[in-house]
Enzyme design. Structure first.
Site, PDB file in Angstrom:
ATOM      1  N   ASP A  55      64.920  17.600 -46.703  1.00 60.49           N
ATOM      2  CA  ASP A  55      66.235  18.188 -46.996  1.00 60.49           C
ATOM      3  C   ASP A  55      67.320  17.127 -46.825  1.00 60.49           C
ATOM      4  OD1 ASP A  55      66.358  17.784 -44.313  1.00 60.49           O
ATOM      5  OD2 ASP A  55      66.475  19.903 -43.750  1.00 60.49           O
ATOM      6  N   GLU A  63      60.504  12.073 -37.426  1.00 58.83           N
ATOM      7  CA  GLU A  63      61.719  12.641 -36.863  1.00 58.83           C
ATOM      8  C   GLU A  63      61.347  13.868 -36.023  1.00 58.83           C
ATOM      9  OE1 GLU A  63      63.636  14.475 -40.141  1.00 58.83           O
ATOM     10  OE2 GLU A  63      65.012  15.623 -38.896  1.00 58.83           O
ATOM     11  N   ASP A  80      69.480  16.604 -44.439  1.00 60.54           N
ATOM     12  CA  ASP A  80      69.476  15.947 -43.129  1.00 60.54           C
ATOM     13  C   ASP A  80      68.367  14.915 -43.036  1.00 60.54           C
ATOM     14  OD1 ASP A  80      71.625  17.344 -42.282  1.00 60.54           O
ATOM     15  OD2 ASP A  80      70.468  18.886 -41.206  1.00 60.54           O
ATOM     16  N   ASP A  97      62.212  15.320 -42.795  1.00 54.36           N
ATOM     17  CA  ASP A  97      62.263  16.592 -43.512  1.00 54.36           C
ATOM     18  C   ASP A  97      62.718  16.388 -44.950  1.00 54.36           C
ATOM     19  OD1 ASP A  97      61.468  17.863 -41.271  1.00 54.36           O
ATOM     20  OD2 ASP A  97      63.466  18.581 -40.684  1.00 54.36           O
TER      21      ASP A  97
END
Ligand code: TSJ
Length: 642
Positions: free
Chosen positions: A505, A430, A507, A503
């Site tokens: 997290d 990403e 998101d 990531d």
């Protein structure tokens, strides 16, 4: 035990012994599923009483000892002597195989078409079973053990003359249900809710008494005045509906009772469920065919008559009209015939005619009365028709070329040099900056990097033409090499590890789910055969006296801190994204095959349809379900093996 030992009696005992010897023949399985099936088998009888118009409340209780009690306020099972068998009708119900509905007369026995094996099978497979009937001011009772009568039907008390009903308690035989005899509240809840949706006006209460002393029992109540109309509302609860009305058609034809409820939402997938005698028919059959015929014909007629479809344009297909449709088709039929390999497809031809004519007639009337809604649906269908056309053209473009002229690889792909797919892996990364780090960190021979930019398209929320036009999606399809859908060919796979690196997290988790959704919908074989992985970047870096540790979870950080001691020499960094790591750190923590942690994405066959539902809910565009999705996601990840 009854002292009458006529030929009938011997036959009865032989019948129930046969059930105990080969339970699978009667209830399909003695697993947890079969266990729960016993409850439905009993409840079905009360639902029949409700359908006949004599009962409006059913109470199902899971008792402390894992026995079940089902109580209704119907007329009470007849207690008079059945002349053919010479014993009370209620005893026939519990001791004669296939006795259901064959007594009393005039009853409209409809439920249990598929499995309807009746109360005697439940009795045969229970350690004990007790029935109590309130009728004519008296309370009748009889008990059975493993199917054998413990004592003749007797009067044990009195009740008010107006009060009638039936109460059946039973404890499944642990010698038969060897896997488990523990009832699951949620499993019963699901099916009882469905039954309540399918029988408007019926109250069904489920209670679980298996709680600590002094704790209130668990209790759920289901009551739907609108029946399957409310079922559709429930199914569309996390979607945006295209219009407010829920269409509802109902009628009786050729001895078939037909009920249909439907509403479109703004999505692109159909969710229709069909039922015969309250039993789900996932493979459809004549009733579903009749429904689809009626829909296609009626909408095309309407669209032509109202010039929404030009003379030069082709007819709308059924698929176009059903795009975004949520529908319940529920029929009740006297003698359902099931065919096909799994005997789950309705075969009665009178069902097709009945559904077709009732839906055609009432839908035509509805469209005339509601021109605004009619226009909305037609316009959506015409858009679907155009998108389908465009998609076919676009899809032909993304089709793999012949073996010789392989489609050219995407420009953004930093490919590896090894040509043996078994050695190769591709990192889907990403963001460009993380992609850059990954490119410098990687081991060039075997690791390819494909950076993705911007938002990943949610394939659940886009039409096919848009999906095929999406640059990121095209890049993945060509890089993987397998083709998609019917063209999918695993032998063309260019990397044996497809690693999603996002990531650590919320998101990142969302992006990973979008990517997984795409792969699951277009190349499910990649997941089923275990080629898809999730990278696991660290959450923390701990530095102390020139030593470095990485922690992949809060618990791990805790553990390391306990080991090295907590003091001011500790330097803890929390990584907010892959971008915060330089190439060396990224290699050390996430990409080095010697040290990294990969989680393989797996799917068990059973969970497949469940996942299907989960994905749809998760990807909805309303805020509430989205949050649910993230919680669900935690569960989904549990399904991922390390
Ligand atoms: F079958 C069963 F034993 F499992 C069972 C049946 C279990 C439970 C919880 C309820 C029932 C049941 C049966 N509830 N209500 C009835 N009704 C009749 O059996 C009945 C009553 C009266 C007449 C009549 O013609 O007068 C006919 C029937 C079928």
């Amino acid at each position: 035990m009854s002292d009458k030992y006529g030929a009938d009696q011997i036959q009865i005992l032989e019948g129930l012994e046969a059930v105990r010897k080969r339970p699978g023949m009667y209830i399909g399985t003695t697993s947890s599923r079969g266990l729960h099936h016993l409850v439905y088998e009993i409840v079905d009888n009360s639902v029949d009483e409700a359908l006949a118009g004599f009962c409006d409340t059913i109470l199902v209780t899971i008792n402390n000892d894992n026995s079940i009690t089902v109580t209704d306020n119907g007329r009470g099972i007849p207690v008079g002597i059945n002349h053919k068998a010479g014993i009370p009708a209620v005893e026939v119900v519990f001791t004669v195989l296939h006795a259901g509905g064959k007594f009393g007369g005039g009853g409209y026995k409809v439920s249990g078409g598929l499995h309807g094996v009746g109360a005697s099978v439940v009795n045969a497979l229970s350690d004990w079973l007790e029935v109590e009937i309130c009728k004519d001011g008296k309370i009748y009772k009889q008990r059975y053990e493993k199917g054998y009568v413990s004592y003749p039907l007797k009067i044990v008390g009195e009740c008010e003359k107006e009060k009638t009903g039936t109460k059946v308690s039973f404890k499944p035989d642990a010698g038969i249900f060897q896997e488990t005899v523990e009832f699951e509240f949620d499993v019963l809840k699901q099916r009882l809710r469905e039954m309540a949706f399918l029988t408007k006006g019926l109250h069904i209460v489920l209670m679980d008494m298996r709680v600590e002393k002094d704790v209130k029992p668990l209790k759920r109540e289901f009551y739907y005045e609108g029946g399957i109309k409310e079922f559709v509302t429930y199914l569309n609860r996390s979607k945006t509906s295209l219009y407010d009305n829920i269409m509802y058609f109902e009628g009786n034809k050729n001895n078939v009772y037909v009920e249909v409820a439907m509403q479109h939402n703004d999505s692109y997938t159909e969710s229709s469920y069909s039922f015969v005698n309250n039993i789900n028919t996932p493979e459809g059959g004549t009733h579903l065919i009749g429904f689809r015929n009626a829909l296609t014909k009626t909408f095309n007629d309407y669209a032509r008559a109202n010039k929404l479809l030009k003379d030069s344009e082709p007819n709308l297909t059924g698929e176009d009209i059903r795009e975004g449709l949520t529908a319940i088709i529920s029929i009740k039929i006297q003698d359902p015939q099931f065919e096909g390999q799994t005997k789950q497809k309705l075969g009665n031809s009178e069902a097709r005619n009945a559904v077709d004519s009732i839906v055609s007639e009432q839908l035509t009337y509805f469209l005339e009365q509601n021109p605004t809604v009619a226009k909305l649906i037609c316009e959506k269908s015409i858009l679907a028709q155009r998108a389908r056309d465009a998609a076919r053209k676009a899809r032909d473009l993304t089709r793999r070329k012949t073996a010789l002229e392989t489609a050219s690889l995407p420009g953004k792909l930093a490919d590896c040099s090894d040509r043996n797919p078994e050695n190769c892996e591709i990192y889907i990364v990403e963001g460009d900056s993380a992609g850059g780090s990954a490119k410098s960190a990687r081991s060039r021979a075997t690791q390819a990097i494909l950076p993705l930019r911007g938002k990943i398209l949610n394939v659940e929320k886009a039409r096919l033409d848009k999906i095929y036009a999406n640059a990121e999606i095209k890049a993945m399809i060509t890089a993987f090499g397998t083709g998609i859908h019917d063209d999918f060919d695993i032998s063309k796979l260019r990397y044996h590890k497809i690693i999603l690196m996002t990531d650590a997290d919320v998101d990142g988790a969302h992006i990973a789910t979008l990517l997984l959704t795409f792969i699951y919908r277009f190349m499910p074989g990649l997941i089923k055969q275990g080629y898809v992985y999730l990278a696991q970047p660290p959450l923390y870096k701990l530095e102390k006296n020139k030593n470095v540790w990485y922690a992949y979870s809060d618990e791990e950080l805790e553990r390391i801190l306990q080991e090295v001691g907590r003091d001011q020499n500790n330097k803890i960094q929390r990584y907010k994204g892959l971008g915060e790591m330089d190439a060396e750190q990224l290699w050390d923590t996430t990409m080095d095959p010697e040290k990294r942690i990969l989680r393989r994405v797996t799917m068990n066959e059973e969970a497949e349809s469940e996942i299907d539902l989960t994905f749809t809910t998760l990807m909805g565009d309303k805020v509430e379900p989205r949050r649910e999705f993230i919680e669900e996601n935690a569960r989904f990840v549990k399904n991922l093996d390390i």
